[in-house]
Design a protein around this motif. Structure first.
Motif, short mmCIF file in Angstrom:
data_model
loop_
_atom_site.label_atom_id
_atom_site.label_comp_id
_atom_site.label_asym_id
_atom_site.label_seq_id
_atom_site.Cartn_x
_atom_site.Cartn_y
_atom_site.Cartn_z
N ALA A 198 0.82 -1.21 0.00
CA ALA A 198 0.00 0.00 0.00
C ALA A 198 0.85 1.26 0.00
CB ALA A 198 -0.93 -0.01 1.21
N THR A 199 2.07 1.15 0.48
CA THR A 199 2.99 2.29 0.52
C THR A 199 3.34 2.77 -0.89
OG1 THR A 199 3.99 1.36 2.51
CG2 THR A 199 5.24 3.07 1.39
N TYR A 200 3.26 1.88 -1.87
CA TYR A 200 3.74 2.18 -3.22
C TYR A 200 2.60 2.39 -4.21
CZ TYR A 200 7.84 0.24 -0.95
OH TYR A 200 8.85 0.00 -0.06
N VAL A 201 1.39 2.58 -3.72
CA VAL A 201 0.26 2.87 -4.60
C VAL A 201 0.30 4.35 -4.98
CG1 VAL A 201 -2.26 3.07 -4.71
CG2 VAL A 201 -1.20 1.03 -3.72
N ARG A 202 0.10 4.62 -6.27
CA ARG A 202 0.09 6.01 -6.72
C ARG A 202 -0.83 6.16 -7.92
NH1 ARG A 202 2.91 6.70 -11.38
NH2 ARG A 202 4.60 5.25 -11.90
N ASP A 203 -1.16 7.40 -8.23
CA ASP A 203 -1.95 7.71 -9.42
C ASP A 203 -1.07 7.63 -10.66
OD1 ASP A 203 -4.12 8.20 -7.78
OD2 ASP A 203 -3.82 10.38 -7.75
N GLY A 204 -1.65 7.11 -11.74
CA GLY A 204 -0.97 7.10 -13.02
C GLY A 204 -1.67 8.02 -14.00
N ASP A 205 -1.31 7.91 -15.27
CA ASP A 205 -1.95 8.71 -16.30
C ASP A 205 -3.34 8.17 -16.60
OD1 ASP A 205 0.28 10.27 -16.49
OD2 ASP A 205 1.07 9.31 -18.29
N GLY A 206 -4.18 9.00 -17.20
CA GLY A 206 -5.47 8.57 -17.71
C GLY A 206 -6.42 8.05 -16.66
N GLY A 207 -6.32 8.53 -15.43
CA GLY A 207 -7.23 8.10 -14.38
C GLY A 207 -6.90 6.75 -13.77
N THR A 208 -5.73 6.22 -14.04
CA THR A 208 -5.35 4.92 -13.49
C THR A 208 -4.80 5.08 -12.07
OG1 THR A 208 -3.14 5.10 -14.48
CG2 THR A 208 -4.83 3.92 -15.74
N VAL A 209 -4.93 4.01 -11.29
CA VAL A 209 -4.36 3.94 -9.95
C VAL A 209 -3.76 2.55 -9.81
CG1 VAL A 209 -4.78 4.06 -7.47
CG2 VAL A 209 -6.09 5.52 -9.01
N GLY A 210 -2.53 2.49 -9.35
CA GLY A 210 -1.91 1.16 -9.26
C GLY A 210 -0.66 1.16 -8.43
N LEU A 211 0.00 0.03 -8.47
CA LEU A 211 1.23 -0.18 -7.73
C LEU A 211 2.41 0.29 -8.57
CD1 LEU A 211 2.11 -1.57 -5.03
CD2 LEU A 211 2.59 -3.61 -6.41
N ASP A 212 3.28 1.09 -7.97
CA ASP A 212 4.53 1.47 -8.62
C ASP A 212 5.49 0.30 -8.44
OD1 ASP A 212 6.92 2.54 -9.47
OD2 ASP A 212 6.69 4.44 -8.42
N THR A 213 5.41 -0.67 -9.34
CA THR A 213 6.14 -1.92 -9.17
C THR A 213 7.64 -1.73 -9.07
OG1 THR A 213 4.35 -3.07 -10.31
CG2 THR A 213 6.43 -4.25 -10.09
N PRO A 214 8.28 -0.91 -9.92
CA PRO A 214 9.72 -0.73 -9.75
C PRO A 214 10.10 -0.19 -8.36
CG PRO A 214 9.04 0.07 -11.90
CD PRO A 214 7.78 -0.23 -11.13
N ALA A 215 9.25 0.70 -7.79
CA ALA A 215 9.56 1.28 -6.48
C ALA A 215 9.44 0.26 -5.35
CB ALA A 215 8.65 2.47 -6.21
N THR A 216 8.65 -0.79 -5.53
CA THR A 216 8.46 -1.77 -4.46
C THR A 216 9.73 -2.53 -4.11
OG1 THR A 216 7.86 -3.59 -5.97
CG2 THR A 216 6.07 -2.16 -5.17
N GLY A 217 10.64 -2.65 -5.08
CA GLY A 217 11.82 -3.49 -4.91
C GLY A 217 11.65 -4.86 -5.52
N PHE A 218 10.49 -5.15 -6.10
CA PHE A 218 10.26 -6.47 -6.72
C PHE A 218 11.36 -6.81 -7.72
CE2 PHE A 218 5.37 -7.29 -6.35
CZ PHE A 218 5.51 -7.41 -4.98
N TYR A 219 11.79 -5.82 -8.52
CA TYR A 219 12.78 -6.09 -9.57
C TYR A 219 14.20 -6.18 -9.03
CZ TYR A 219 9.03 -4.76 -12.82
OH TYR A 219 7.85 -4.67 -13.52
N ARG A 220 14.41 -5.69 -7.81
CA ARG A 220 15.75 -5.67 -7.26
C ARG A 220 16.03 -6.81 -6.27
NH1 ARG A 220 13.97 -0.55 -5.96
NH2 ARG A 220 14.03 -1.10 -3.75
N ASN A 221 15.00 -7.30 -5.63
CA ASN A 221 15.20 -8.13 -4.44
C ASN A 221 15.26 -9.63 -4.70
OD1 ASN A 221 15.24 -5.81 -2.90
ND2 ASN A 221 13.05 -5.87 -2.45
N GLY A 222 15.16 -10.05 -5.95
CA GLY A 222 15.25 -11.48 -6.26
C GLY A 222 13.95 -12.21 -5.98
N GLY A 223 13.80 -13.37 -6.63
CA GLY A 223 12.63 -14.20 -6.40
C GLY A 223 11.38 -13.78 -7.15
N LEU A 224 11.51 -12.83 -8.07
CA LEU A 224 10.35 -12.34 -8.80
C LEU A 224 9.68 -13.48 -9.59
CD1 LEU A 224 8.74 -9.78 -9.78
CD2 LEU A 224 10.30 -9.74 -11.73
N GLN A 225 8.35 -13.57 -9.49
CA GLN A 225 7.59 -14.53 -10.27
C GLN A 225 6.48 -13.79 -10.99
OE1 GLN A 225 6.78 -18.54 -8.61
NE2 GLN A 225 7.57 -17.73 -6.68
N VAL A 226 6.32 -14.08 -12.27
CA VAL A 226 5.37 -13.36 -13.11
C VAL A 226 4.67 -14.35 -14.04
CG1 VAL A 226 5.07 -11.54 -14.84
CG2 VAL A 226 6.82 -11.29 -13.07
#
Length: 416
Positions: A198-226
Protein backbone atom coordinates in the motif's frame (compact mmCIF):
# COMPACT_ATOMS: atom_id res chain seq x y z
CA UNK A 1 18.04 -27.91 -40.66
CA UNK A 2 18.38 -24.12 -40.69
CA UNK A 3 18.01 -22.06 -37.53
CA UNK A 4 16.15 -18.77 -37.08
CA UNK A 5 16.79 -16.85 -33.86
CA UNK A 6 14.72 -13.80 -32.96
CA UNK A 7 16.32 -11.72 -30.20
CA UNK A 8 13.93 -9.16 -28.74
CA UNK A 9 15.79 -6.38 -26.90
CA UNK A 10 12.87 -5.37 -24.72
CA UNK A 11 12.17 -1.65 -24.80
CA UNK A 12 14.81 -0.79 -27.43
CA UNK A 13 13.16 1.89 -29.56
CA UNK A 14 14.88 3.90 -32.31
CA UNK A 15 12.72 7.02 -32.36
CA UNK A 16 9.18 8.17 -31.72
CA UNK A 17 6.34 7.11 -33.99
CA UNK A 18 4.19 9.99 -35.33
CA UNK A 19 1.41 9.28 -32.81
CA UNK A 20 3.75 8.87 -29.82
CA UNK A 21 2.57 12.14 -28.25
CA UNK A 22 -1.14 11.34 -28.23
CA UNK A 23 -1.14 10.44 -24.54
CA UNK A 24 2.02 12.24 -23.40
CA UNK A 25 3.09 15.06 -25.76
CA UNK A 26 6.66 14.89 -24.49
CA UNK A 27 7.00 11.37 -25.86
CA UNK A 28 7.37 12.82 -29.35
CA UNK A 29 11.01 13.35 -28.40
CA UNK A 30 11.50 9.70 -27.35
CA UNK A 31 14.58 8.00 -28.76
CA UNK A 32 15.70 5.17 -26.51
CA UNK A 33 18.70 4.20 -28.62
CA UNK A 34 19.99 7.72 -29.26
CA UNK A 35 19.47 9.00 -25.74
CA UNK A 36 21.15 5.99 -24.14
CA UNK A 37 24.14 6.41 -26.47
CA UNK A 38 24.40 10.13 -25.71
CA UNK A 39 24.08 9.69 -21.95
CA UNK A 40 26.59 6.87 -21.73
CA UNK A 41 29.20 8.70 -23.79
CA UNK A 42 28.88 11.69 -21.44
CA UNK A 43 28.92 9.54 -18.30
CA UNK A 44 31.66 7.12 -19.34
CA UNK A 45 33.83 9.39 -21.43
CA UNK A 46 33.66 6.86 -24.26
CA UNK A 47 31.03 5.49 -26.63
CA UNK A 48 29.18 2.32 -25.77
CA UNK A 49 30.93 -0.71 -27.20
CA UNK A 50 28.35 -2.10 -29.64
CA UNK A 51 30.35 -3.59 -32.53
CA UNK A 52 27.94 -6.47 -33.18
CA UNK A 53 24.91 -4.18 -33.39
CA UNK A 54 26.93 -1.98 -35.71
CA UNK A 55 27.77 -4.93 -37.95
CA UNK A 56 24.10 -5.91 -37.94
CA UNK A 57 23.21 -2.50 -39.36
CA UNK A 58 21.89 -0.52 -36.39
CA UNK A 59 23.74 2.58 -37.61
CA UNK A 60 22.02 2.26 -40.99
CA UNK A 61 18.62 2.36 -39.29
CA UNK A 62 19.49 4.88 -36.60
CA UNK A 63 22.41 7.08 -37.71
CA UNK A 64 24.47 8.18 -34.72
CA UNK A 65 28.13 9.18 -34.25
CA UNK A 66 28.70 6.22 -31.94
CA UNK A 67 27.32 3.62 -34.37
CA UNK A 68 29.06 2.25 -37.44
CA UNK A 69 27.60 3.62 -40.67
CA UNK A 70 28.94 0.72 -42.74
CA UNK A 71 28.96 -3.02 -42.38
CA UNK A 72 30.67 -5.84 -44.21
CA UNK A 73 27.92 -8.31 -43.32
CA UNK A 74 25.17 -9.17 -45.83
CA UNK A 75 22.46 -7.88 -43.52
CA UNK A 76 18.97 -6.55 -44.14
CA UNK A 77 18.15 -3.58 -41.92
CA UNK A 78 15.08 -1.45 -41.36
CA UNK A 79 12.54 -0.26 -38.82
CA UNK A 80 9.09 -1.48 -37.83
CA UNK A 81 6.09 0.39 -36.53
CA UNK A 82 4.43 -1.48 -33.68
CA UNK A 83 1.15 -2.42 -35.33
CA UNK A 84 -0.85 -2.35 -32.08
CA UNK A 85 -2.14 0.43 -29.79
CA UNK A 86 0.09 1.85 -27.08
CA UNK A 87 3.44 0.30 -26.19
CA UNK A 88 3.20 -3.04 -24.43
CA UNK A 89 5.41 -6.11 -24.13
CA UNK A 90 2.62 -8.68 -24.31
CA UNK A 91 0.86 -7.07 -27.27
CA UNK A 92 4.24 -6.51 -28.92
CA UNK A 93 5.30 -10.15 -28.71
CA UNK A 94 1.90 -11.50 -29.72
CA UNK A 95 1.83 -9.16 -32.71
CA UNK A 96 5.39 -10.14 -33.63
CA UNK A 97 4.34 -13.79 -33.67
CA UNK A 98 1.49 -13.03 -36.09
CA UNK A 99 -1.52 -12.03 -33.98
CA UNK A 100 -3.75 -9.11 -34.92
CA UNK A 101 -3.74 -6.75 -31.92
CA UNK A 102 -4.95 -3.71 -33.79
CA UNK A 103 -8.18 -3.62 -31.73
CA UNK A 104 -7.10 -4.08 -28.13
CA UNK A 105 -9.76 -3.06 -25.62
CA UNK A 106 -8.56 -0.23 -23.37
CA UNK A 107 -10.21 0.02 -19.94
CA UNK A 108 -9.27 1.13 -16.43
CA UNK A 109 -10.11 -1.02 -13.43
CA UNK A 110 -12.20 1.84 -12.03
CA UNK A 111 -14.82 1.22 -14.71
CA UNK A 112 -15.14 -2.48 -13.83
CA UNK A 113 -14.82 -2.63 -10.04
CA UNK A 114 -18.24 -4.13 -9.44
CA UNK A 115 -17.78 -6.84 -12.05
CA UNK A 116 -14.31 -7.79 -10.82
CA UNK A 117 -15.32 -7.66 -7.16
CA UNK A 118 -18.31 -9.86 -7.86
CA UNK A 119 -16.21 -12.47 -9.64
CA UNK A 120 -13.65 -12.58 -6.82
CA UNK A 121 -16.32 -12.82 -4.12
CA UNK A 122 -18.06 -15.61 -6.02
CA UNK A 123 -14.73 -17.45 -6.02
CA UNK A 124 -14.63 -17.23 -2.23
CA UNK A 125 -12.29 -14.28 -1.74
CA UNK A 126 -12.51 -11.40 0.71
CA UNK A 127 -12.53 -8.22 -1.37
CA UNK A 128 -12.42 -4.56 -0.32
CA UNK A 129 -11.33 -1.29 -1.88
CA UNK A 130 -8.00 0.00 -0.62
CA UNK A 131 -8.56 3.29 1.23
CA UNK A 132 -11.52 4.08 -1.00
CA UNK A 133 -9.35 4.10 -4.13
CA UNK A 134 -10.30 2.31 -7.39
CA UNK A 135 -8.20 -0.78 -6.75
CA UNK A 136 -8.97 -3.92 -4.77
CA UNK A 137 -7.33 -5.59 -1.79
CA UNK A 138 -8.01 -9.32 -1.99
CA UNK A 139 -7.70 -11.59 1.06
CA UNK A 140 -5.85 -8.80 2.82
CA UNK A 141 -2.71 -9.51 0.80
CA UNK A 142 -3.06 -9.15 -2.99
CA UNK A 143 -3.70 -5.89 -4.85
CA UNK A 144 -5.69 -5.90 -8.08
CA UNK A 145 -4.85 -2.67 -9.86
CA UNK A 146 -4.14 -0.83 -13.09
CA UNK A 147 -0.74 -1.56 -14.57
CA UNK A 148 1.29 1.66 -14.45
CA UNK A 149 4.16 0.46 -16.64
CA UNK A 150 2.17 0.28 -19.88
CA UNK A 151 -0.13 2.87 -21.37
CA UNK A 152 -3.30 3.44 -19.32
CA UNK A 153 -5.98 0.79 -19.68
CA UNK A 154 -3.90 -1.78 -21.56
CA UNK A 155 -3.16 -4.16 -18.67
CA UNK A 156 -4.24 -4.92 -15.10
CA UNK A 157 -2.11 -6.56 -12.41
CA UNK A 158 -2.66 -8.83 -9.42
CA UNK A 159 0.36 -8.17 -7.20
CA UNK A 160 1.38 -9.72 -3.89
CA UNK A 161 4.31 -10.13 -1.54
CA UNK A 162 5.49 -13.73 -1.53
CA UNK A 163 5.96 -13.66 2.23
CA UNK A 164 2.24 -12.96 2.59
CA UNK A 165 0.74 -15.02 -0.24
CA UNK A 166 2.07 -17.87 -2.36
CA UNK A 167 2.48 -17.26 -6.07
CA UNK A 168 -0.12 -19.95 -6.76
CA UNK A 169 -2.55 -17.92 -4.64
CA UNK A 170 -1.72 -14.71 -6.54
CA UNK A 171 -2.09 -16.54 -9.85
CA UNK A 172 -5.49 -17.94 -8.83
CA UNK A 173 -6.73 -14.42 -8.13
CA UNK A 174 -5.32 -13.18 -11.45
CA UNK A 175 -7.11 -15.97 -13.32
CA UNK A 176 -10.43 -15.00 -11.75
CA UNK A 177 -9.84 -11.41 -12.81
CA UNK A 178 -8.81 -12.54 -16.31
CA UNK A 179 -12.15 -14.30 -16.75
CA UNK A 180 -14.02 -10.97 -16.62
CA UNK A 181 -11.35 -8.45 -17.69
CA UNK A 182 -11.80 -6.73 -21.08
CA UNK A 183 -8.13 -5.68 -21.33
CA UNK A 184 -5.32 -7.28 -23.30
CA UNK A 185 -3.49 -8.75 -20.34
CA UNK A 186 -3.84 -9.52 -16.64
CA UNK A 187 -0.45 -10.02 -15.00
CA UNK A 188 0.15 -12.02 -11.83
CA UNK A 189 3.19 -10.62 -10.00
CA UNK A 190 4.80 -11.95 -6.85
CA UNK A 191 7.98 -10.68 -5.28
CA UNK A 192 9.81 -9.38 -2.26
CA UNK A 193 9.04 -5.75 -1.49
CA UNK A 194 10.87 -3.21 0.65
CA UNK A 195 7.66 -2.50 2.59
CA UNK A 196 3.87 -2.87 2.59
CA UNK A 197 2.49 -2.69 -0.95
CA UNK A 198 0.00 0.00 0.00
CA UNK A 199 2.99 2.29 0.52
CA UNK A 200 3.74 2.18 -3.22
CA UNK A 201 0.26 2.87 -4.60
CA UNK A 202 0.09 6.01 -6.72
CA UNK A 203 -1.95 7.71 -9.42
CA UNK A 204 -0.97 7.10 -13.02
CA UNK A 205 -1.95 8.71 -16.30
CA UNK A 206 -5.47 8.57 -17.71
CA UNK A 207 -7.23 8.10 -14.38
CA UNK A 208 -5.35 4.92 -13.49
CA UNK A 209 -4.36 3.94 -9.95
CA UNK A 210 -1.91 1.16 -9.26
CA UNK A 211 1.23 -0.18 -7.73
CA UNK A 212 4.53 1.47 -8.62
CA UNK A 213 6.14 -1.92 -9.17
CA UNK A 214 9.72 -0.73 -9.75
CA UNK A 215 9.56 1.28 -6.48
CA UNK A 216 8.46 -1.77 -4.46
CA UNK A 217 11.82 -3.49 -4.91
CA UNK A 218 10.26 -6.47 -6.72
CA UNK A 219 12.78 -6.09 -9.57
CA UNK A 220 15.75 -5.67 -7.26
CA UNK A 221 15.20 -8.13 -4.44
CA UNK A 222 15.25 -11.48 -6.26
CA UNK A 223 12.63 -14.20 -6.40
CA UNK A 224 10.35 -12.34 -8.80
CA UNK A 225 7.59 -14.53 -10.27
CA UNK A 226 5.37 -13.36 -13.11
CA UNK A 227 2.65 -14.94 -15.24
CA UNK A 228 1.01 -13.13 -18.15
CA UNK A 229 -2.63 -14.00 -18.82
CA UNK A 230 -3.61 -12.66 -22.21
CA UNK A 231 -6.79 -12.31 -24.21
CA UNK A 232 -7.95 -15.31 -26.19
CA UNK A 233 -5.93 -15.62 -29.38
CA UNK A 234 -5.76 -18.20 -32.14
CA UNK A 235 -2.27 -19.40 -31.26
CA UNK A 236 -2.38 -21.94 -34.08
CA UNK A 237 -1.95 -18.95 -36.39
CA UNK A 238 1.14 -17.66 -34.61
CA UNK A 239 4.73 -18.43 -35.51
CA UNK A 240 5.74 -20.79 -32.64
CA UNK A 241 2.78 -23.10 -33.12
CA UNK A 242 3.09 -22.95 -36.90
CA UNK A 243 6.74 -24.02 -36.63
CA UNK A 244 6.02 -26.78 -34.12
CA UNK A 245 3.23 -28.26 -36.25
CA UNK A 246 5.68 -28.37 -39.17
CA UNK A 247 7.96 -30.54 -37.04
CA UNK A 248 10.51 -27.83 -36.22
CA UNK A 249 12.03 -27.51 -32.74
CA UNK A 250 10.80 -24.38 -30.91
CA UNK A 251 12.62 -22.82 -27.95
CA UNK A 252 11.39 -19.82 -25.98
CA UNK A 253 13.88 -18.02 -23.74
CA UNK A 254 13.52 -15.33 -21.10
CA UNK A 255 10.25 -13.42 -20.95
CA UNK A 256 9.24 -15.02 -24.25
CA UNK A 257 8.85 -18.28 -22.33
CA UNK A 258 6.30 -16.59 -20.07
CA UNK A 259 4.13 -14.84 -22.63
CA UNK A 260 4.16 -16.89 -25.86
CA UNK A 261 1.92 -19.91 -26.32
CA UNK A 262 3.19 -23.18 -27.81
CA UNK A 263 2.64 -26.48 -26.04
CA UNK A 264 5.50 -28.17 -27.89
CA UNK A 265 8.08 -25.47 -27.08
CA UNK A 266 11.08 -25.93 -24.82
CA UNK A 267 10.86 -23.09 -22.29
CA UNK A 268 13.83 -21.42 -20.62
CA UNK A 269 12.44 -18.57 -18.50
CA UNK A 270 15.01 -16.12 -17.14
CA UNK A 271 15.38 -12.44 -16.26
CA UNK A 272 19.15 -12.01 -15.91
CA UNK A 273 20.68 -11.11 -19.28
CA UNK A 274 23.62 -13.45 -18.77
CA UNK A 275 21.23 -16.36 -18.24
CA UNK A 276 19.09 -15.42 -21.24
CA UNK A 277 22.16 -15.33 -23.48
CA UNK A 278 23.50 -18.61 -22.07
CA UNK A 279 20.21 -20.40 -22.76
CA UNK A 280 20.06 -18.93 -26.26
CA UNK A 281 23.62 -19.87 -27.18
CA UNK A 282 23.22 -23.36 -25.72
CA UNK A 283 20.09 -23.95 -27.81
CA UNK A 284 21.88 -22.88 -31.01
CA UNK A 285 24.94 -24.96 -30.18
CA UNK A 286 22.63 -27.94 -29.70
CA UNK A 287 22.35 -28.00 -33.48
CA UNK A 288 18.68 -29.01 -33.73
CA UNK A 289 17.78 -25.97 -35.81
CA UNK A 290 14.26 -24.58 -35.93
CA UNK A 291 12.90 -21.47 -34.22
CA UNK A 292 14.28 -19.77 -31.12
CA UNK A 293 12.73 -16.61 -29.63
CA UNK A 294 14.61 -14.90 -26.80
CA UNK A 295 13.66 -11.80 -24.82
CA UNK A 296 16.27 -9.63 -23.08
CA UNK A 297 14.21 -8.08 -20.30
CA UNK A 298 16.79 -6.11 -18.33
CA UNK A 299 16.87 -3.28 -20.88
CA UNK A 300 13.16 -2.76 -20.25
CA UNK A 301 13.66 -2.91 -16.48
CA UNK A 302 16.40 -0.28 -16.73
CA UNK A 303 14.03 1.91 -18.73
CA UNK A 304 11.32 1.61 -16.09
CA UNK A 305 13.86 2.48 -13.40
CA UNK A 306 15.05 5.43 -15.53
CA UNK A 307 18.58 4.10 -15.11
CA UNK A 308 20.32 5.07 -18.33
CA UNK A 309 23.71 3.78 -17.20
CA UNK A 310 22.34 0.35 -16.45
CA UNK A 311 20.55 0.34 -19.81
CA UNK A 312 23.83 0.98 -21.58
CA UNK A 313 25.62 -1.70 -19.59
CA UNK A 314 22.98 -4.28 -20.52
CA UNK A 315 23.25 -3.26 -24.19
CA UNK A 316 26.99 -3.92 -24.13
CA UNK A 317 26.33 -7.33 -22.58
CA UNK A 318 23.75 -8.12 -25.25
CA UNK A 319 26.17 -7.02 -27.98
CA UNK A 320 28.72 -9.61 -26.86
CA UNK A 321 26.03 -12.29 -27.02
CA UNK A 322 24.91 -11.19 -30.48
CA UNK A 323 28.46 -11.49 -31.78
CA UNK A 324 28.61 -15.07 -30.53
CA UNK A 325 25.23 -15.89 -32.06
CA UNK A 326 26.20 -14.46 -35.44
CA UNK A 327 29.35 -16.57 -35.31
CA UNK A 328 27.27 -19.71 -34.81
CA UNK A 329 24.58 -18.97 -37.40
CA UNK A 330 26.63 -19.47 -40.54
CA UNK A 331 24.70 -22.14 -42.42
CA UNK A 332 22.58 -21.63 -45.54
CA UNK A 333 19.18 -20.36 -44.47
CA UNK A 334 20.25 -19.44 -40.93
CA UNK A 335 18.88 -16.13 -39.68
CA UNK A 336 19.46 -13.90 -36.67
CA UNK A 337 16.74 -11.26 -36.34
CA UNK A 338 17.31 -8.54 -33.75
CA UNK A 339 14.33 -6.34 -32.92
CA UNK A 340 12.26 -4.94 -30.04
CA UNK A 341 8.66 -4.78 -28.87
CA UNK A 342 8.39 -1.02 -28.08
CA UNK A 343 10.56 1.75 -26.65
CA UNK A 344 11.41 2.57 -23.04
CA UNK A 345 13.43 5.78 -23.06
CA UNK A 346 15.05 6.11 -19.61
CA UNK A 347 15.65 9.84 -20.15
CA UNK A 348 12.05 10.80 -21.00
CA UNK A 349 11.06 11.72 -17.44
CA UNK A 350 8.58 8.96 -16.63
CA UNK A 351 8.64 5.21 -16.09
CA UNK A 352 6.25 4.21 -18.89
CA UNK A 353 7.04 2.53 -22.17
CA UNK A 354 7.48 4.88 -25.11
CA UNK A 355 5.77 4.40 -28.46
CA UNK A 356 8.70 4.16 -30.86
CA UNK A 357 9.77 2.46 -34.04
CA UNK A 358 11.96 -0.56 -33.37
CA UNK A 359 14.94 -1.88 -35.32
CA UNK A 360 14.69 -4.92 -37.56
CA UNK A 361 18.23 -6.20 -38.14
CA UNK A 362 18.56 -9.47 -40.06
CA UNK A 363 21.82 -11.41 -40.28
CA UNK A 364 21.75 -13.47 -43.53
CA UNK A 365 25.00 -15.44 -44.04
CA UNK A 366 23.89 -16.74 -47.44
CA UNK A 367 22.85 -13.36 -48.91
CA UNK A 368 24.76 -11.48 -51.58
CA UNK A 369 24.82 -8.02 -50.04
CA UNK A 370 23.24 -5.37 -47.84
CA UNK A 371 19.52 -4.64 -48.14
CA UNK A 372 17.85 -1.54 -46.71
CA UNK A 373 14.24 -2.27 -45.86
CA UNK A 374 11.28 0.09 -45.94
CA UNK A 375 9.48 0.77 -42.69
CA UNK A 376 7.34 -2.22 -41.79
CA UNK A 377 3.77 -1.33 -40.87
CA UNK A 378 3.64 -3.84 -38.04
CA UNK A 379 5.80 -6.13 -35.91
CA UNK A 380 3.85 -8.99 -37.46
CA UNK A 381 6.11 -8.57 -40.50
CA UNK A 382 9.00 -9.82 -38.35
CA UNK A 383 7.15 -13.06 -37.65
CA UNK A 384 6.21 -13.47 -41.29
CA UNK A 385 9.84 -12.94 -42.32
CA UNK A 386 10.99 -15.57 -39.83
CA UNK A 387 8.33 -17.97 -41.08
CA UNK A 388 9.55 -17.58 -44.66
CA UNK A 389 13.16 -18.15 -43.55
CA UNK A 390 12.08 -21.45 -41.97
CA UNK A 391 10.29 -22.54 -45.13
CA UNK A 392 6.85 -22.04 -43.60
CA UNK A 393 3.81 -20.46 -45.20
CA UNK A 394 3.76 -16.90 -43.85
CA UNK A 395 0.17 -16.54 -45.06
CA UNK A 396 -0.84 -19.08 -42.40
CA UNK A 397 -0.23 -16.39 -39.74
CA UNK A 398 -3.16 -14.15 -38.83
CA UNK A 399 -1.34 -11.11 -40.16
CA UNK A 400 2.07 -9.99 -41.40
CA UNK A 401 4.05 -9.82 -44.64
CA UNK A 402 7.58 -11.00 -45.31
CA UNK A 403 10.13 -8.23 -45.54
CA UNK A 404 12.61 -10.01 -47.80
CA UNK A 405 10.44 -10.66 -50.84
CA UNK A 406 8.46 -13.73 -51.76
CA UNK A 407 4.73 -14.23 -52.37
CA UNK A 408 3.71 -12.05 -49.41
CA UNK A 409 6.70 -9.75 -49.53
CA UNK A 410 7.35 -6.20 -50.55
CA UNK A 411 10.19 -4.61 -52.50
CA UNK A 412 13.20 -3.32 -50.59
CA UNK A 413 14.05 0.33 -50.38
CA UNK A 414 15.54 2.92 -48.03
CA UNK A 415 14.01 3.35 -44.56
CA UNK A 416 11.35 6.04 -44.52
Amino acid sequence: MSTTVIVVIDGFGVGAMPDAGTLRPGDLTADTCGHVLDHCRAALGRPLRLPALGELGLGLVHPHPDLARRTSRPVAAGRAALGYPGADTFAGHQTMMGADFSRVTVATLAGHLDEVSGALKAAGHLVEPLRGQPLLLVDGAVLVHDNLEADPGINWNASGRLDEQSFDGILSIARTVRAVAPVARVIAVGGHADGPLATYVRDGDGGTVGLDTPATGFYRNGGLQVRHLGVDLDHTRQLPDLAARAGLPVTLVGKAADILACEAAVRRPAVATEEVLEHTLAAVRGGEGGLLVANVQETDLAGHQQDTGRYGSVLEQVDVGLAKLAGLLTGPGDRLIVTADHGNDPTIGHAYHTREYVPVLIHRPDAAGIELLPDAATLADVGATAAAALGLDADALTTGATLLGGPSGRPAGPPQ
